[in-house]
Design a protein around this motif. Sequence first.
Motif, PDB file in Angstrom:
ATOM      1  N   SER B  99      32.637  64.558 -32.857  1.00 51.32           N
ATOM      2  CA  SER B  99      33.444  64.881 -31.668  1.00 51.32           C
ATOM      3  C   SER B  99      33.339  66.356 -31.294  1.00 51.32           C
ATOM      4  O   SER B  99      33.515  66.719 -30.133  1.00 51.32           O
ATOM      5  CB  SER B  99      34.909  64.481 -31.882  1.00 51.32           C
ATOM      6  OG  SER B  99      35.490  65.222 -32.937  1.00 51.32           O
ATOM      7  N   GLU B 102      29.722  66.942 -29.589  1.00 58.02           N
ATOM      8  CA  GLU B 102      29.728  66.471 -28.196  1.00 58.02           C
ATOM      9  C   GLU B 102      30.918  67.108 -27.496  1.00 58.02           C
ATOM     10  O   GLU B 102      31.830  66.415 -27.028  1.00 58.02           O
ATOM     11  CB  GLU B 102      29.866  64.947 -28.163  1.00 58.02           C
ATOM     12  CG  GLU B 102      28.918  64.203 -29.068  1.00 58.02           C
ATOM     13  CD  GLU B 102      27.533  64.061 -28.441  1.00 58.02           C
ATOM     14  OE1 GLU B 102      27.264  64.778 -27.466  1.00 58.02           O
ATOM     15  OE2 GLU B 102      26.740  63.245 -28.934  1.00 58.02           O
ATOM     16  N   GLU B 105      31.899  65.845 -23.957  1.00 64.17           N
ATOM     17  CA  GLU B 105      31.886  64.416 -23.660  1.00 64.17           C
ATOM     18  C   GLU B 105      33.298  63.851 -23.818  1.00 64.17           C
ATOM     19  O   GLU B 105      34.002  64.184 -24.756  1.00 64.17           O
ATOM     20  CB  GLU B 105      30.949  63.686 -24.634  1.00 64.17           C
ATOM     21  CG  GLU B 105      29.491  64.060 -24.480  1.00 64.17           C
ATOM     22  CD  GLU B 105      28.888  63.532 -23.177  1.00 64.17           C
ATOM     23  OE1 GLU B 105      29.393  62.518 -22.660  1.00 64.17           O
ATOM     24  OE2 GLU B 105      27.925  64.153 -22.688  1.00 64.17           O
ATOM     25  N   ILE B 108      32.426  58.466 -26.654  1.00 61.40           N
ATOM     26  CA  ILE B 108      31.201  58.156 -27.396  1.00 61.40           C
ATOM     27  C   ILE B 108      30.854  56.713 -27.057  1.00 61.40           C
ATOM     28  O   ILE B 108      31.718  55.835 -27.099  1.00 61.40           O
ATOM     29  CB  ILE B 108      31.409  58.338 -28.910  1.00 61.40           C
ATOM     30  CG1 ILE B 108      31.830  59.775 -29.201  1.00 61.40           C
ATOM     31  CG2 ILE B 108      30.133  57.989 -29.677  1.00 61.40           C
ATOM     32  CD1 ILE B 108      32.255  60.014 -30.627  1.00 61.40           C
ATOM     33  N   LYS B 195      21.693  60.888 -34.474  1.00 61.11           N
ATOM     34  CA  LYS B 195      21.551  62.115 -33.696  1.00 61.11           C
ATOM     35  C   LYS B 195      20.638  63.138 -34.367  1.00 61.11           C
ATOM     36  O   LYS B 195      20.047  63.978 -33.703  1.00 61.11           O
ATOM     37  CB  LYS B 195      22.950  62.740 -33.553  1.00 61.11           C
ATOM     38  CG  LYS B 195      23.341  63.055 -32.132  1.00 61.11           C
ATOM     39  CD  LYS B 195      24.690  63.708 -32.082  1.00 61.11           C
ATOM     40  CE  LYS B 195      24.595  64.959 -31.223  1.00 61.11           C
ATOM     41  NZ  LYS B 195      24.251  64.665 -29.828  1.00 61.11           N
TER      42      LYS B 195
END
Lengths: 199, 199, 199, 199
Positions: B99, B102, B105, B108, B195
């Motif tokens: 978290s 990103e 963002e 997810i 990732k």
Amino acid sequence: MLSELLATCDYIAKRNLCPATGGNFSIRQSGDKMLMSASGKDKANLKASDFVVCNFQAQWLEGEGKPSAEAALHGMIYRLSPQTQCVLHTHSIPVTVLSMLEAHESAIRFHGYEMQKTIAGFHSHEETLNLFVFDNNQHIPTLAIQLMDNWQEAHLASGLIVRGHGLYSWGNSVHEAKRHMEGLEFLVECELTRKRYQK
Amino acid sequence: MLSELLATCDYIAKRNLCPATGGNFSIRQSGDKMLMSASGKDKANLKASDFVVCNFQAQWLEGEGKPSAEAALHGMIYRLSPQTQCVLHTHSIPVTVLSMLEAHESAIRFHGYEMQKTIAGFHSHEETLNLFVFDNNQHIPTLAIQLMDNWQEAHLASGLIVRGHGLYSWGNSVHEAKRHMEGLEFLVECELTRKRYQK
Amino acid sequence: MLSELLATCDYIAKRNLCPATGGNFSIRQSGDKMLMSASGKDKANLKASDFVVCNFQAQWLEGEGKPSAEAALHGMIYRLSPQTQCVLHTHSIPVTVLSMLEAHESAIRFHGYEMQKTIAGFHSHEETLNLFVFDNNQHIPTLAIQLMDNWQEAHLASGLIVRGHGLYSWGNSVHEAKRHMEGLEFLVECELTRKRYQK
Amino acid sequence: MLSELLATCDYIAKRNLCPATGGNFSIRQSGDKMLMSASGKDKANLKASDFVVCNFQAQWLEGEGKPSAEAALHGMIYRLSPQTQCVLHTHSIPVTVLSMLEAHESAIRFHGYEMQKTIAGFHSHEETLNLFVFDNNQHIPTLAIQLMDNWQEAHLASGLIVRGHGLYSWGNSVHEAKRHMEGLEFLVECELTRKRYQK
């Protein structure tokens, strides 16, 4: 307090935070003394008889065996911080590796983690927590002096790292020292993981 | 239901999903109340007496200690979802790190995982599961309002993430809440691992 | 043989190889039947009563609950391989991730690992072991047909992967199926780790 | 000494350092004999009856089953080192992967780690510890001869790696062999982790 420490040592061993004979643990005794894990013991199976009494200069006073080599560093923490009752030294892979990757950094900075709040005195993820990293030295009094020289900020973090060697954490009770240890180990593992994704 | 919750808390602790005092857990009580883990407890050893009764506004009603700071977020979930019986808040390294990586963002997205089917209402790996991520905020009512504003989609996922802080998951029973928690933790750890291989 | 299977399920759960309700397990019964874990159970706490008897077409015959959705795939393995006594389906993070990274590969090739020798019929690290990867499909009979079409080589590996879903492994006893499962999970985790270092 | 070895095998299995039938373990007996784990056993559940007596050439003398294929390598260590009482062969993912990544290196070099001091004869993180890596070979006497040819330095490290296969560690007691095994596994996992961050 010793039974609480033994339960904590057991927990630390189960999580593999002190493999081989790495790691050592102490609690404050009255009269400038401490109860310290003896040198060379398998830290996965510590019993009451694996602890010796020594003074803050790491001199043996009572019990079977000799104090861990790092006892003088524990002693310095008790001297600098009268309220500290327990010191835990863990020897985990993430702390070892992150402190060696950052070979020239004298601190690891944490920012944005809710977990920072588990360290006494921190109240928000928006604060910054600096965890000191000292270069390893086989002469423990040298590390103890370095700690004295940087006490103000090290104390804030309730812990410090010796590079390639491990984490020291402390608290006003075994419970608090364990919470600080878990919080700092968590933060270090997060930082190490994040670093993999940096370009 | 409390004994099932205690067994689940024990399982969560053994998997190291709530180190230090991270994590908090609740079950719905009759009359718009909930039984909530008290603040500052070592989540690795929760007993019945470590829970307090409070209302959905997080106000203490009964028991020793005060409700976890995040109680108002649990309460909002019970208010928005009458069938929800249990809310679990875990604090794992993969959720924390993914978290934060990103950072901009707001969700997810999971696609292609058989594990998505463990979330109630999902039936194929070919669907897409959006797990909301809210920015962390020390003011819990702010998070609760954000949840209300995004309830439709958050409810679909049976969980949400607070950035750098952890996962909330819920269900119509302790069993279902645990299944959702395990499924979402699994999916997050898979995404974080994948990732690493992206160019 | 059921008590040995229950001990194996317990071991699988402790190693977190079947989180949530992922994973299912079976043993052959006389007369073209199998004893199959029931759908939707928490695989971390399986008891004898969590298994049902069904035929190789996955039709329920006896016991409480319904057979796992993947029962037809177990049945196909028993049909194709008369000596197979046990099938284990695990749902680990490394198998999920590696099979999704290699999105267009129909097999993972292992070479140079001593661990290959733990798979029946392999005698040297210098051989090559091909582990089939089938694309996931919610229609289990489709997967069963694919397995039939590729049986020769899949049988050699004593296992197969369904992409984003998990590993099936089997053997002539619960003991051998467990050994194959551990060996293949080990090999997949090694390959996934090695991949991180490839330029 | 056997009960101490069984406890150590148990510990090794719990840490997943010998999955499937990987790994084998021995202690010296009087008269150029050793007590050796039998071939093909599940190393997670070793009992006294899973060990056989054999000589240093790996020839069976007493007990049920046959000695592990690698017995001749254990025997060579006892022949070269009269003080060695215990040999542990683990089969971990980090040792397997690191030794395969460094496909042309004949040793892994450790420097700067406090953990080096857990190996007998090392006193500072500023020393360098060389851990030999031999190419795997299904002909165990070939490995035994290689060990003989490189004994001087291999002995210093109290361990060696067979590429893609695992770690051998030894010591003057079960306790010391276990400490060396834990220390070397720790060091290998640190090196493997550090390697991820190298440009």
